[in-house]
Motif scaffolding. Structure first.
Motif, PDB file in Angstrom:
ATOM      1  N   SER A 119       0.825  -1.204   0.000  1.00  0.00           N
ATOM      2  CA  SER A 119       0.000   0.000   0.000  1.00  0.00           C
ATOM      3  C   SER A 119       0.863   1.259   0.000  1.00  0.00           C
ATOM      4  O   SER A 119       1.889   1.317   0.667  1.00  0.00           O
ATOM      5  CB  SER A 119      -0.888   0.004   1.244  1.00  0.00           C
TER       6      SER A 119
ATOM      7  N   THR B 222      -0.346   4.126   1.079  1.00  0.00           N
ATOM      8  CA  THR B 222      -0.734   4.816   2.320  1.00  0.00           C
ATOM      9  C   THR B 222      -1.010   3.766   3.391  1.00  0.00           C
ATOM     10  O   THR B 222      -2.152   3.441   3.683  1.00  0.00           O
ATOM     11  CB  THR B 222      -1.980   5.695   2.107  1.00  0.00           C
ATOM     12  N   THR B 223       0.054   3.241   3.951  1.00  0.00           N
ATOM     13  CA  THR B 223      -0.054   2.199   4.969  1.00  0.00           C
ATOM     14  C   THR B 223      -0.847   2.699   6.160  1.00  0.00           C
ATOM     15  O   THR B 223      -0.658   3.817   6.615  1.00  0.00           O
ATOM     16  CB  THR B 223       1.350   1.766   5.424  1.00  0.00           C
ATOM     17  N   GLY B 224      -1.726   1.843   6.682  1.00  0.00           N
ATOM     18  CA  GLY B 224      -2.530   2.217   7.835  1.00  0.00           C
ATOM     19  C   GLY B 224      -3.886   2.767   7.436  1.00  0.00           C
ATOM     20  O   GLY B 224      -4.827   2.739   8.206  1.00  0.00           O
ATOM     21  N   ARG B 225      -3.984   3.286   6.233  1.00  0.00           N
ATOM     22  CA  ARG B 225      -5.261   3.833   5.759  1.00  0.00           C
ATOM     23  C   ARG B 225      -5.920   2.930   4.723  1.00  0.00           C
ATOM     24  O   ARG B 225      -7.122   2.772   4.714  1.00  0.00           O
ATOM     25  CB  ARG B 225      -5.063   5.234   5.176  1.00  0.00           C
ATOM     26  N   THR B 226      -5.117   2.376   3.839  1.00  0.00           N
ATOM     27  CA  THR B 226      -5.678   1.492   2.817  1.00  0.00           C
ATOM     28  C   THR B 226      -5.005   0.120   2.882  1.00  0.00           C
ATOM     29  O   THR B 226      -3.808   0.031   3.174  1.00  0.00           O
ATOM     30  CB  THR B 226      -5.476   2.067   1.396  1.00  0.00           C
ATOM     31  N   THR B 227      -5.789  -0.912   2.631  1.00  0.00           N
ATOM     32  CA  THR B 227      -5.224  -2.257   2.561  1.00  0.00           C
ATOM     33  C   THR B 227      -5.265  -2.703   1.108  1.00  0.00           C
ATOM     34  O   THR B 227      -6.199  -2.376   0.370  1.00  0.00           O
ATOM     35  CB  THR B 227      -6.018  -3.261   3.436  1.00  0.00           C
TER      36      THR B 227
ATOM     37  N   ARG C 238       1.556  -5.862   8.068  1.00  0.00           N
ATOM     38  CA  ARG C 238       0.875  -4.622   8.460  1.00  0.00           C
ATOM     39  C   ARG C 238       1.551  -3.420   7.843  1.00  0.00           C
ATOM     40  O   ARG C 238       0.894  -2.495   7.350  1.00  0.00           O
ATOM     41  CB  ARG C 238       0.861  -4.479   9.980  1.00  0.00           C
TER      42      ARG C 238
ATOM     43  N   GLY D  97       0.510  -2.854   4.324  1.00  0.00           N
ATOM     44  CA  GLY D  97      -0.895  -2.633   4.045  1.00  0.00           C
ATOM     45  C   GLY D  97      -1.624  -3.919   3.693  1.00  0.00           C
ATOM     46  O   GLY D  97      -2.636  -3.908   3.002  1.00  0.00           O
TER      47      GLY D  97
ATOM     48  N   GLU E   6      -3.655  -7.087   5.199  1.00  0.00           N
ATOM     49  CA  GLU E   6      -4.401  -7.451   6.407  1.00  0.00           C
ATOM     50  C   GLU E   6      -4.192  -8.936   6.720  1.00  0.00           C
ATOM     51  O   GLU E   6      -4.186  -9.763   5.824  1.00  0.00           O
ATOM     52  CB  GLU E   6      -5.883  -7.174   6.153  1.00  0.00           C
TER      53      GLU E   6
END
Length: 141
Positions: A89, A91-96, A133, A136, A138
């Motif tokens: 990802s 934008t790690t943490g926001r999109t998977t 993680r 990105g 899950e």
């Protein structure tokens, strides 16, 4: 008498498909080792693992001879294949970008166990989960 070590270099290359061109030439050329000999030996030793990225830790000696140790494929590479995605990802943490199961994580941890700084399989699985993680990906059930 033991040979004097000049440098230790780690390089990640596609298994069975290394060539003396960059990145091999750029990294190993300044140390003066025989690039053709290295790539030929590397390709022979990794031919069975074609399609994966296999890191090699190369020890270069003062007399320009060398030895190398093959490592296990990077966790990120194994996770991308398991999740069926091309890259992690942006934008790690926001999109998977995908997901893997706990069983797949344990399987990857089993493969990586030799190269990880973990005492047992559970700790190794937690390390691999952290990598997932940060990419990105899950981890489910």
């Amino acid at each position: 008498m033991a040979k004097k070590i000049r440098a230790v270099v780690t390089i990640q290359l596609p298994a069975g498909k290394a060539t003396p061109a960059p990145p091999v030439g750029t990294v190993l050329g300044p140390h003066g080792i025989n690039l053709v000999e290295f790539t030929k030996t590397y390709n022979e030793r990794t031919a069975a693992q074609t399609g994966q990225v296999i890191p090699a830790q190369i020890t270069i000696f003062e007399d320009r001879s060398f030895t190398f140790i093959l490592k296990t494929p990077p966790s990120a590479d194994l996770l991308r294949k398991a999740a069926g995605v091309d890259k992690g990802s942006a934008t790690t943490g926001r999109t998977t970008v995908g997901s893997v199961t706990r069983a797949q994580v344990r399987e990857i941890a089993q493969i990586k166990m030799a190269d990880l700084n973990a005492t047992d399989l559970d700790a190794a699985a937690r390390v691999v989960e952290g990598t997932a993680r940060s990419m990105g990906i899950e981890v489910t059930g």
